[in-house]
Design a protein around this motif. Structure first.
Motif, PDB file in Angstrom:
ATOM      1  N   GLY A  30       2.619 -15.945  -3.158  1.00 45.10           N
ATOM      2  CA  GLY A  30       3.775 -14.672  -3.514  1.00 45.10           C
ATOM      3  C   GLY A  30       3.210 -14.502  -4.315  1.00 45.10           C
ATOM      4  N   GLU A  31       2.090 -14.223  -4.834  1.00 40.64           N
ATOM      5  CA  GLU A  31       2.307 -13.373  -5.882  1.00 40.64           C
ATOM      6  C   GLU A  31       1.346 -12.655  -6.213  1.00 40.64           C
ATOM      7  N   TRP A  32       2.288 -11.078  -6.648  1.00 36.84           N
ATOM      8  CA  TRP A  32       1.043  -9.948  -5.926  1.00 36.84           C
ATOM      9  C   TRP A  32       0.506 -10.122  -7.431  1.00 36.84           C
ATOM     10  N   ARG A  33      -0.601  -9.146  -7.357  1.00 38.99           N
ATOM     11  CA  ARG A  33      -1.807  -9.327  -8.541  1.00 38.99           C
ATOM     12  C   ARG A  33      -1.981  -8.094  -9.390  1.00 38.99           C
ATOM     13  N   GLU A  39       3.375  -2.721   3.258  1.00 36.95           N
ATOM     14  CA  GLU A  39       3.256  -4.117   3.208  1.00 36.95           C
ATOM     15  C   GLU A  39       3.002  -4.358   4.589  1.00 36.95           C
ATOM     16  N   ARG A  40       1.684  -5.207   4.920  1.00 34.90           N
ATOM     17  CA  ARG A  40       0.967  -5.594   5.495  1.00 34.90           C
ATOM     18  C   ARG A  40       0.253  -7.059   5.322  1.00 34.90           C
ATOM     19  N   GLU A  41       0.520  -8.128   6.360  1.00 33.28           N
ATOM     20  CA  GLU A  41      -0.166  -9.238   6.097  1.00 33.28           C
ATOM     21  C   GLU A  41      -1.202  -9.160   6.405  1.00 33.28           C
ATOM     22  N   PHE A  62       0.861  -1.175   0.194  1.00 31.63           N
ATOM     23  CA  PHE A  62      -0.468  -0.002   0.253  1.00 31.63           C
ATOM     24  C   PHE A  62       0.876   1.051  -0.033  1.00 31.63           C
ATOM     25  N   GLY A  63       0.438   2.134  -0.240  1.00 35.77           N
ATOM     26  CA  GLY A  63       1.423   3.822  -0.595  1.00 35.77           C
ATOM     27  C   GLY A  63      -0.413   4.691  -0.219  1.00 35.77           C
ATOM     28  N   PHE A  64       0.208   6.143  -0.501  1.00 35.86           N
ATOM     29  CA  PHE A  64      -0.854   7.188   0.090  1.00 35.86           C
ATOM     30  C   PHE A  64      -0.380   8.088  -1.535  1.00 35.86           C
ATOM     31  N   ASP A  65      -1.782   8.786  -1.642  1.00 32.28           N
ATOM     32  CA  ASP A  65      -0.788   9.913  -2.615  1.00 32.28           C
ATOM     33  C   ASP A  65      -0.891   9.588  -3.500  1.00 32.28           C
ATOM     34  N   PHE A  98      -3.301   0.536  -3.279  1.00 32.02           N
ATOM     35  CA  PHE A  98      -2.956  -0.641  -2.382  1.00 32.02           C
ATOM     36  C   PHE A  98      -3.214  -1.845  -3.564  1.00 32.02           C
ATOM     37  N   THR A  99      -2.340  -2.538  -3.032  1.00 30.02           N
ATOM     38  CA  THR A  99      -2.672  -3.958  -4.056  1.00 30.02           C
ATOM     39  C   THR A  99      -2.113  -5.385  -3.870  1.00 30.02           C
TER      40      THR A  99
END
Length: 762
Positions: free
Chosen positions: A750-753, A715-717, A705-708, A743-744
């Motif tokens: 382990g794969e990013w969307r 990253e968070r679990e 995730f990030g902002f603006d 966010f994604t």
């Protein structure tokens, strides 16, 4: 088989009987027989449960000086009950040549139906016509001897007369049946002893003009014969007295709200109709109707003699309003038995629990939870471990799969329905105290979020129907899933050709449950405006009163020429929906009596409320009269329950579906939820500042995730809660200095969307 076989095997394709019923009946003892009457004769008889019709009909031909008459086709009869709540039908067929009196009595203790008959008329003779349809099979076997018998695998019946038969015959429908004999020969000439492997019919000339018939059912031919003969050996008058006494004893527990004499009679009859639909092999099960809609036009293994959890709970709520707590409690415990391992219920199912259709409807998961809450509220819930487990499992399913439903309450489309949303929210709030403090807080948070978002999913502010009514917007019938375009996308009406329609152009009465459950006030401008819209677009003023269409452009009903519904048609008005509109009248300070009066006038000869009524010009050859029952299901248990509930709401001002917990928490106002729950099935792209955001999925995931515009990347679990929902929460304080959350997802592999999401923080 005999060499003297009737011609015409296997006979015409079988159908069921017309759903235009005069009455339904059953005993309250050990007997497991349910009978329906229509056109003055016995139609489908169900055994050994309400989900298993075994005959098409049992009628009569009268031979007389003027020729011969099949009495169901003559349609000149009078119908009566001893009391509105005692289903002991008496029928009198009369013409210038004969008078035939019938009384239909389910044996209180044996699996047998008794019919007392008395024929008068010069040289009049009586012939019985029996059309077995055992287990709905197209291949039945029949034997015509001293008795009339039929069988299919492990199901058998036997019809015996106390006076015996002068002659009997077995044949194939359409070629060698009794009606064809009379049509070709003007009298009974055929005496075929057997017919097998087809759609068979049995005929018998009765040896006396007065007597009793016994129709017994068993797993074997010998058992059916034993039951028929034993029932005739019993005293008919003693059986009749026991039958009446049991219904009178049951009726003593009824607590009918104050009403006019006519409405009180209708209420007692409605309670009886609901009671008649309760199974005894599977106590607490209630099928939607002991009928097959447009049954004389097709052969449907399901019909309406199936359990729909929605219809069942609606009826159970009605029983509670008239004091029948134990009856409603049996239904709750039956639903404990039919709940699936994942916490849901099948779309519909036979009384034994076998599923029929395969859809999932979220309201049918919420309603049993509401029934448990209602029984608890009136002090009639044992809170057994199994009942509590049922509630917990249902809530788990709702949490993981809501708020979108695979089907709406009319079983046609997926998305967000105001009706279904109301049920889900009420279920979450009323069951929250079954859970730990942490889980309870989560359930209430989810309920608040879904409640606040009802209008986002189901309220159109730019729909075409606003024109000419000075409306800013209106509630629609259903908002499709966000992944399918949401409120601005297309709905396919399944019962009409080329049924694709903008979702914003379809309206129904579902939104009225927002008032009925206490989620919105009756005078909320959005509610009041939509009421004006449905009154303008869906209201039908008929000779018998007021009814409403399910939604504009509905296709579930007869064709324009009155031909039966065959997958497409034209939707007709529903008396049930007059009751829903009447609830709003009662809660908004108007008079609900016109709606109650309409419901009790839109009935058949025996006072049964149909699913639909005819709204076109009269079509005599099809028996269609404006404002009177169409060929749809009759009776509809849900409609009889709605009459009882509206009568109670009129008397108390409190709908059966309203709970104190809901009234206290929401007070009819749209809440401002502290946390909004984002799911890919119910996402949002903006949120007001000062709210928490919970990103959720039913599987493990990690979030980048990030902002603006992807600043301050992290990253968070996700962490799973006890409902199996994995979630990551961004608190209002974390979001306070930002305009956008980006966010994604990363899956548990382990794969990013490879797809980014964002939520604007306004």
């Amino acid at each position: 088989m005999s060499q003297n076989l009737p011609p015409g095997a296997p006979g015409l394709a079988p159908t069921w009987s017309s759903s235009d019923k005069d009455m339904i009946t059953t005993g309250l003892g050990a007997s497991r027989v349910w009978a329906t009457l229509g056109h003055g004769i016995v139609n489908e008889v169900y055994w050994p449960s309400t989900g298993r019709p075994q005959i098409r009909d049992l009628g009569f031909i009268v031979a007389h000086k003027g020729g011969w008459t099949e009495i169901k086709r003559a349609d000149t009869y009078l119908f009566s009950l001893p009391e509105s709540y005692i289903p002991l039908p008496s029928v009198v067929h009369e013409s210038e040549h004969y008078r035939l009196e019938l009384e239909i009595l389910p044996h209180p203790q044996r699996d047998c139906l008794l019919i007392r008959y008395a024929l008068a008329g010069d040289d009049a003779r009586l012939y019985v016509l029996l059309a077995p349809h055992l287990e709905g099979a197209r291949e039945n076997d029949a034997v015509a001897g001293q008795d009339l018998a039929a069988s299919h695998k492990a199901t058998a019946l036997c019809l015996r007369a106390d006076c015996g038969f002068r002659r009997t015959s077995a044949g194939y429908v359409g070629t060698s049946d009794g009606w064809q004999d009379f049509a070709n020969n003007s009298r009974m000439t055929w005496t075929y002893p057997e017919a097998g492997g087809g759609n068979i019919a049995l005929t018998g000339e009765l040896a006396s003009e007065n007597g009793i018939l016994a129709l017994g059912f068993s797993e074997t031919a010998e058992g059916a014969r034993t039951l028929a003969r034993s029932s005739l050996a019993d005293s008919y008058e003693e059986c009749r007295t026991a039958f009446i006494d049991s219904w009178q004893e049951w009726a003593q527990n009824l607590r009918i709200p104050y009403a006019t004499p006519e409405l009180e009679e209708a209420a007692r009859r409605s309670a009886m109709v609901i009671k008649c639909h309760e199974d005894r092999t599977y106590a607490g099960a209630m099928v939607a109707s002991l009928s097959v809609p447009w049954g004389s036009s097709h052969d449907d293994a399901g019909g309406y003699h199936l359990v729909w959890t929605r219809d069942t709970v609606e009826a159970a709520f009605a029983l509670i309003t008239v004091g029948l707590y134990e009856d409603a409690g049996r239904t709750l415990n039956y639903l404990v038995g039919t709940q699936a391992d994942d916490g849901s219920w099948a779309q519909n199912y036979f009384p034994d629990g076998r599923g029929y259709w395969s859809g999932k409807q979220m309201d049918e998961v919420a309603l049993p939870v509401m029934l448990a809450a209602k029984l608890r509220a009136v002090g009639h819930l044992t809170n057994s471990p199994l009942e509590e487990a049922m509630v917990r499992n249902a809530i788990g399913f709702i949490v993981r799969n809501g708020p979108m439903s695979d089907q709406d309450r009319w079983e046609e489309n997926a998305g967000a329905s105001p009706f279904t949303l109301a049920m889900l929210i009420v279920a979450l709030v009323t069951s929250a105290d079954y859970f730990s403090a942490e889980d309870r807080d989560y359930l209430l948070s989810l309920a608040d979020c879904w409640n606040e978002r009802i209008e986002d999913w189901t309220y159109s502010v730019d729909g075409h129907l606003c024109a000419g009514l000075d409306l800013e917007g209106y509630y629609i019938r259903l908002g499709p899933r966000p992944s399918e375009g949401g409120i601005d996308s297309i709905i396919s009406r399944r019962n009409v050709l080329h049924g694709e329609t903008p979702a914003g152009d379809l309206i129904g009465l579902e939104f009225l449950y927002l008032v009925r459950t206490g989620l919105r006030a009756a005078d909320d401008p959005r509610i009041a405006g939509t009421v004006r819209l449905i009154d303008a677009k869906l209201r039908a003023e008929l000779p018998t009163g007021i009814a409403y269409y399910r939604y504009n452009g509905d296709g579930y009903g007869e064709h324009e020429d009155g031909a039966p519904f065959d997958g497409i048609g034209i939707g007709r008005p529903w008396p049930l929906l007059a009751g829903e509109r009447g609830h709003y009248a009662a809660l908004s300070g108007d008079d609900p009596l016109p709606y109650l009066d309409s419901m009790q006038r839109m009935t058949g000869k025996g006072g049964l409320i149909p699913e639909q009524v005819w709204d076109g010009e009269a079509i005599a050859k099809r028996g269609l009269v404006p404002g009177e029952p169409s060929g749809s299901a009759m009776p509809l248990v849900w409609a009889h329950g709605e009459l009882l509930k509206l009568l109670a709401t009129h008397a108390t001002g409190q709908p059966a579906e309203l709970f104190d917990l809901i009234a206290k928490r929401y007070g009819g106002k749209r809440p401002s939820a502290a946390t909004w729950h984002w799911r890919e099935t119910s996402p949002f792209d903006s949120i007001a500042s000062g709210r928490n955001i919970s990103i959720e999925a039913n599987r493990d995931f990690a979030l980048r995730f990030g902002f603006d515009g992807w600043q301050d990347v992290g990253e968070r679990e996700a962490v799973a809660n006890s409902f199996g929902v994995h979630r990551i929460v961004f608190t209002a304080s974390e979001l306070a200095d930002h305009k956008v959350l980006n966010f994604t997802f990363r899956s548990n592999t382990g794969e990013w969307r490879g797809k980014d999401f964002s939520i604007a923080i306004d």
